[in-house]
Enzyme design. Sequence first.
Site, PDB file in Angstrom:
ATOM      1  CB  SER A  33       9.607  48.294 -23.643  1.00 38.88           C
ATOM      2  OG  SER A  33       9.129  47.303 -24.129  1.00 38.88           O
ATOM      3  CG  HIS A  91       8.836  52.059 -25.792  1.00 38.72           C
ATOM      4  ND1 HIS A  91       9.122  52.847 -26.768  1.00 38.72           N
ATOM      5  CD2 HIS A  91       8.798  50.753 -26.266  1.00 38.72           C
ATOM      6  CE1 HIS A  91       9.233  52.520 -27.689  1.00 38.72           C
ATOM      7  NE2 HIS A  91       9.322  51.160 -27.526  1.00 38.72           N
ATOM      8  CG  ASP A 122       7.459  47.850 -27.744  1.00 41.93           C
ATOM      9  OD1 ASP A 122       8.219  48.599 -28.562  1.00 41.93           O
ATOM     10  OD2 ASP A 122       7.974  47.459 -26.662  1.00 41.93           O
ATOM     11  CG  MET A 169       5.172  44.197 -31.876  1.00 46.38           C
ATOM     12  SD  MET A 169       6.170  42.650 -31.186  1.00 46.38           S
ATOM     13  CE  MET A 169       7.495  43.736 -30.429  1.00 46.38           C
ATOM     14  CG  HIS A 186       7.923  51.130 -31.381  1.00 49.23           C
ATOM     15  ND1 HIS A 186       8.885  50.386 -30.773  1.00 49.23           N
ATOM     16  CD2 HIS A 186       8.267  51.232 -32.569  1.00 49.23           C
ATOM     17  CE1 HIS A 186       9.621  49.964 -31.727  1.00 49.23           C
ATOM     18  NE2 HIS A 186       9.106  50.498 -32.910  1.00 49.23           N
ATOM     19  CG  MET A 206       7.468  47.653 -34.122  1.00 52.16           C
ATOM     20  SD  MET A 206       8.254  46.717 -32.848  1.00 52.16           S
ATOM     21  CE  MET A 206       7.390  47.521 -31.282  1.00 52.16           C
TER      22      MET A 206
HETATM   23  C1  DX5 Z   1      11.465  45.501 -29.802  1.00 52.64           C
HETATM   24  C2  DX5 Z   1      10.794  46.404 -28.927  1.00 52.64           C
HETATM   25  C3  DX5 Z   1      11.481  47.088 -27.835  1.00 52.64           C
HETATM   26  C4  DX5 Z   1      11.900  45.714 -26.870  1.00 52.64           C
HETATM   27  C5  DX5 Z   1      12.574  46.517 -25.744  1.00 52.64           C
HETATM   28  O1  DX5 Z   1      10.580  45.220 -30.800  1.00 52.64           O
HETATM   29  O2  DX5 Z   1      10.455  47.631 -29.717  1.00 52.64           O
HETATM   30  O3  DX5 Z   1      10.786  48.037 -27.436  1.00 52.64           O
HETATM   31  O4  DX5 Z   1      10.707  45.183 -26.115  1.00 52.64           O
HETATM   32  O5  DX5 Z   1      13.021  45.510 -24.766  1.00 52.64           O
HETATM   33  P1  DX5 Z   1      14.461  45.158 -24.448  1.00 52.64           P
HETATM   34  O6  DX5 Z   1      14.985  46.036 -23.656  1.00 52.64           O
HETATM   35  O7  DX5 Z   1      14.474  43.975 -23.791  1.00 52.64           O
HETATM   36  O8  DX5 Z   1      15.261  44.981 -25.662  1.00 52.64           O
HETATM   37 ZN    ZN Z   2       9.949  49.476 -28.835  1.00 46.59          ZN
END
Ligand code: DX5
Ligand code: ZN
Length: 219
Positions: A8, A33, A35, A37, A66, A68
């Site tokens: 990520s 990955h 993220d 948001m 991903h 969110m």
């Molecule tokens: C949290 C994210 C994760 C996160 C992973 O909301 O979905 O993907 O960034 O990072 P670490 O491994 O630092 O928890």
């Molecule tokens: Zn994530």
Amino acid sequence: MKKILSPSVLSSDFVYTADNIRFLEEAGVPWLHLDVMDGMFVPNISFGPPVIESIRKATKMFLDVHLMITEPIRYAEMFRSAGADMLTVHYEACEDLGKTIEKIRSLGMKVGVAVSPDTPANVLDPYIETIDMVLIMSVVPGFGGQSFMPIALDKLAYINELAKEKHPELLIEVDGGVNMKNIEDCAVAGANVLVVGSAIFDNDIKSCAEAFMKKLSEV
Ligand code: DX5
Ligand code: ZN
């Protein structure tokens, strides 16, 4: 099933994204990955389609996005155009999950569904045969660098059992607080896609990615 590492980039310094992606590629990492948001579904805001479009130009890695965000169905086309290979939406964020899954699939992307720590894994029972991946969150979504919540191991085991019966090819991803100490437990419990953020990006990226790749080839 071969285990997949999906780093990520959330906890990386975005100024160096192209270099960081190259380090991951050199370590043989297959997935990235991403993220997304929106400041609504989670309190944090990260990045959206334009950043993914730039990353798409920089790499052939599989882009595991991903989302969110609230009602992600609204943005499925935009993420497809940006170059996403898979969209994972949150169970908690969709008014009509079935329709959202269909929409993503109709655009030619793979589909994942995530559950936050407070959501029981069995809410996904009716969907398991219609999706490519289940994402079990092992932290509260929103921020990188949090501690792993062991409740995720039970949920991984539950989904793994269900998948054996109903969808043997199902990808099972774990995300949040995964590190060198707990990654094996996650894999043993049933995870076959392992997201690692700060445990790679807070350190020497290439050598950490290599160490995680090696570890996953052994578990
Ligand atoms: C949290 C994210 C994760 C996160 C992973 O909301 O979905 O993907 O960034 O990072 P670490 O491994 O630092 O928890
Ligand atoms: Zn994530």
